[in-house]
Design a protein around this motif. Sequence first.
Motif, short mmCIF file in Angstrom:
data_model
loop_
_atom_site.label_atom_id
_atom_site.label_comp_id
_atom_site.label_asym_id
_atom_site.label_seq_id
_atom_site.Cartn_x
_atom_site.Cartn_y
_atom_site.Cartn_z
N ALA A 250 47.26 49.95 58.94
CA ALA A 250 47.03 49.50 57.57
C ALA A 250 47.42 48.03 57.42
N GLU A 251 48.53 47.64 58.03
CA GLU A 251 48.97 46.24 57.95
C GLU A 251 47.95 45.32 58.61
N LEU A 252 47.48 45.69 59.80
CA LEU A 252 46.50 44.85 60.50
C LEU A 252 45.18 44.81 59.74
N THR A 253 44.77 45.94 59.18
CA THR A 253 43.54 45.98 58.40
C THR A 253 43.65 45.07 57.18
N ALA A 254 44.81 45.09 56.52
CA ALA A 254 45.02 44.24 55.35
C ALA A 254 44.90 42.77 55.72
N VAL A 255 45.46 42.40 56.88
CA VAL A 255 45.36 41.00 57.33
C VAL A 255 43.90 40.63 57.56
N ILE A 256 43.17 41.48 58.27
CA ILE A 256 41.77 41.20 58.59
C ILE A 256 40.92 41.10 57.33
N PHE A 257 41.09 42.05 56.42
CA PHE A 257 40.26 42.06 55.22
C PHE A 257 40.62 40.91 54.28
N THR A 258 41.86 40.49 54.28
CA THR A 258 42.24 39.32 53.47
C THR A 258 41.54 38.08 53.98
N VAL A 259 41.51 37.91 55.31
CA VAL A 259 40.80 36.77 55.89
C VAL A 259 39.31 36.86 55.59
N ILE A 260 38.72 38.05 55.72
CA ILE A 260 37.29 38.23 55.42
C ILE A 260 37.00 37.87 53.96
N ALA A 261 37.86 38.31 53.06
CA ALA A 261 37.65 38.07 51.63
C ALA A 261 37.61 36.57 51.32
N PHE A 262 38.60 35.83 51.79
CA PHE A 262 38.66 34.40 51.47
C PHE A 262 37.68 33.59 52.31
N ASN B 90 33.06 22.60 39.05
CA ASN B 90 32.90 23.30 37.77
C ASN B 90 31.93 24.48 37.89
N LEU B 91 32.15 25.28 38.96
CA LEU B 91 31.29 26.44 39.20
C LEU B 91 31.76 27.68 38.45
N GLY B 92 32.92 27.59 37.81
CA GLY B 92 33.43 28.73 37.05
C GLY B 92 34.41 29.54 37.87
N MET B 93 35.63 29.61 37.40
CA MET B 93 36.66 30.32 38.16
C MET B 93 36.45 31.82 38.16
N ASP B 94 35.60 32.32 37.25
CA ASP B 94 35.36 33.76 37.20
C ASP B 94 34.57 34.26 38.42
N VAL B 95 33.94 33.33 39.16
CA VAL B 95 33.18 33.76 40.34
C VAL B 95 34.11 34.12 41.50
N ILE B 96 35.36 33.69 41.44
CA ILE B 96 36.27 33.90 42.57
C ILE B 96 36.51 35.38 42.84
N PRO B 97 36.97 36.17 41.85
CA PRO B 97 37.17 37.60 42.15
C PRO B 97 35.89 38.33 42.50
N LEU B 98 34.78 37.95 41.87
CA LEU B 98 33.51 38.61 42.18
C LEU B 98 33.08 38.33 43.61
N THR B 99 33.23 37.09 44.06
CA THR B 99 32.83 36.73 45.42
C THR B 99 33.75 37.36 46.45
N ILE B 100 35.04 37.38 46.15
CA ILE B 100 36.00 38.02 47.06
C ILE B 100 35.66 39.50 47.22
N HIS B 101 35.34 40.16 46.10
CA HIS B 101 35.01 41.58 46.17
C HIS B 101 33.74 41.82 46.98
N SER B 102 32.72 40.99 46.74
CA SER B 102 31.46 41.19 47.44
C SER B 102 31.59 40.92 48.94
N LEU C 240 31.87 47.49 57.19
CA LEU C 240 33.25 47.04 57.43
C LEU C 240 34.23 48.20 57.43
N LEU C 241 33.84 49.34 56.87
CA LEU C 241 34.74 50.49 56.89
C LEU C 241 35.02 50.97 58.31
N ALA C 242 34.15 50.58 59.25
CA ALA C 242 34.38 50.98 60.65
C ALA C 242 35.57 50.25 61.24
N ALA C 243 35.87 49.04 60.77
CA ALA C 243 36.93 48.23 61.37
C ALA C 243 38.30 48.92 61.33
#
Length: 427
Positions: free
Chosen positions: A272-284, A36-48, A55-58
Amino acid sequence: MAATLLFAPFVTLLVAGAPIFLALAVGAIAAIAYANLGMDVIPLTIHSAVAKYPLLAAPMFILTGSILERSGVAVRLLNLASAIVGRGPGSLAAIAVVLAMLMGGISGSAVAIAATVAGIMTPSMVRAGYPRGFIATVVGAAAATDILVPPSISLIVYSVLVPAASVPAMFAAGIIPGTLAGIALIGPVYLVARKHGFGGEGGEPRPAFWPSLVDASWGLIAKVIILVGLRFGWFTPTEAGVIAVAYSLFVGLVVYRSISLRDCYEMLVESAELTAVIFTVIAFAGLFGWAMSTIGIVAPLVQWVAGLPIGEYGILAMVILLMVAAGMFLEGMSTFLILLPVLTPIAQHFRWDPVWFGVILTLKIAIGQFTPPLAVNLMVTARIAQVPVQSTFRWVWLLIATMLLVLVAVIAFPDLALWLPRWLEIQ
C-alpha cells in the motif's frame, strides 16, 4: 514565461533532491496560476490521471512481488540459477545475472530486484573474492533488464499513457528483448571475472538441474499464467493482477508454508505504501503533462524536432540520448510520465509502431538506470555492497556497451519486439 515557470521549479527541486511528485506539483501549479487556467482544474486533472482501469493492475502486481519474495521463491531461483550456470571461476557473477533474469517475473520494479539480488548475492560473492564494486555493477546492470519483463510496472504505465499499445501486447513484446539483454550481459561479466581471477573452484557443489527446476517452478509459473490468460482472453490485465495475488498467496501459505498471517499484514502495508508513492507521482505527472500541453509547449517542440535536418534515425538517436540521460536520474515509470507527452507525438509523426517504440524506450531507460554518474540501480546495489557508487565506474562501461548493442539490434530488427505479440495474436 509560463514555460519557464513550469520547468524552472521542476528542475531546481529535482536537482535539490526534493521528491519528484513535489517537483512536478510546484512546476505545474506555478504555470497554471500564471497562465490563469483556473485552479479548479487541478483536482479534476489529478483525478483523471489516476482514474484509469488498467492502473488497478499495478498495486496487484506490487503485492504479488512482495508475497513471492517473502515466500522463499528467491532462494529457490538462486538454486536454479546455480544449476544452470554451474560452479567454478567467474560462475557466481553469471549466476547473479541469471538470478536477476529469473526474478524479473516476480517484481515489476528494477530497483526492487536490484536490492533483492544484491542482498542475496553480495555475501557469497565477497567470500569468493569478488570486489564489492564489481558485485554492485553486475547486479545493478542485470536488474535493469527486468523492467522489460512482465509484470513490469513501467510497461503498464506506458500502455496507459499510449492506448494504442495494450498491456498484453507490451508484456509479450518485452520478453524477447529483456531475455536477450540479460543473456548478452552474461558473456562480458563472466569473461571479466575469469580474466581477473574472481571466484575460485571451491564452494558448494552444483545443484541438480531438474530438482532445482521443479522446486522453483511454483515461482516461474506465475508469469506463464499471466501471459496464457491474457492471450486467450480469460481475464483482463487488471484481473490478471488479482489472480497473480491469489496464486502467490497459495504458493506462500500452502505450497511452501513460509509466510504467516502476520506476514500477510506486513506485505499489505508495504504494498500500500509503495502503491501510494507510485500513484502520487502518476497524479502530479498527469497534471504536469496537462499543463505542458495546454500552455502550448508540446506542439511547437514536436514541429521543431521533426523539422531538424538529421532524418528519422537522427531523431531516434536524439530520443535515445534523452531517455538514457533521464534514466540516470529517474526510475523508469517517472521517466515515462514526464517525457511521453512530448515523445508520443514525435513517434506518431514518424509512424513508429507504438509497441516497438515502447520497448526501445524501456530498453533505453534500463541502460540509463546503471549509467554513471547518477544511476539509481547502482546507488542501491552500492549501498548494499557497502561501497561508494564511484567504485562501480571501472566495470560498468563494458556492460553499457553490451546493452547498447542489444538496443541497436531491437531498432534494426523490430521483429525482436513485435514477433511474439503477433504470434500470440495479442493486440
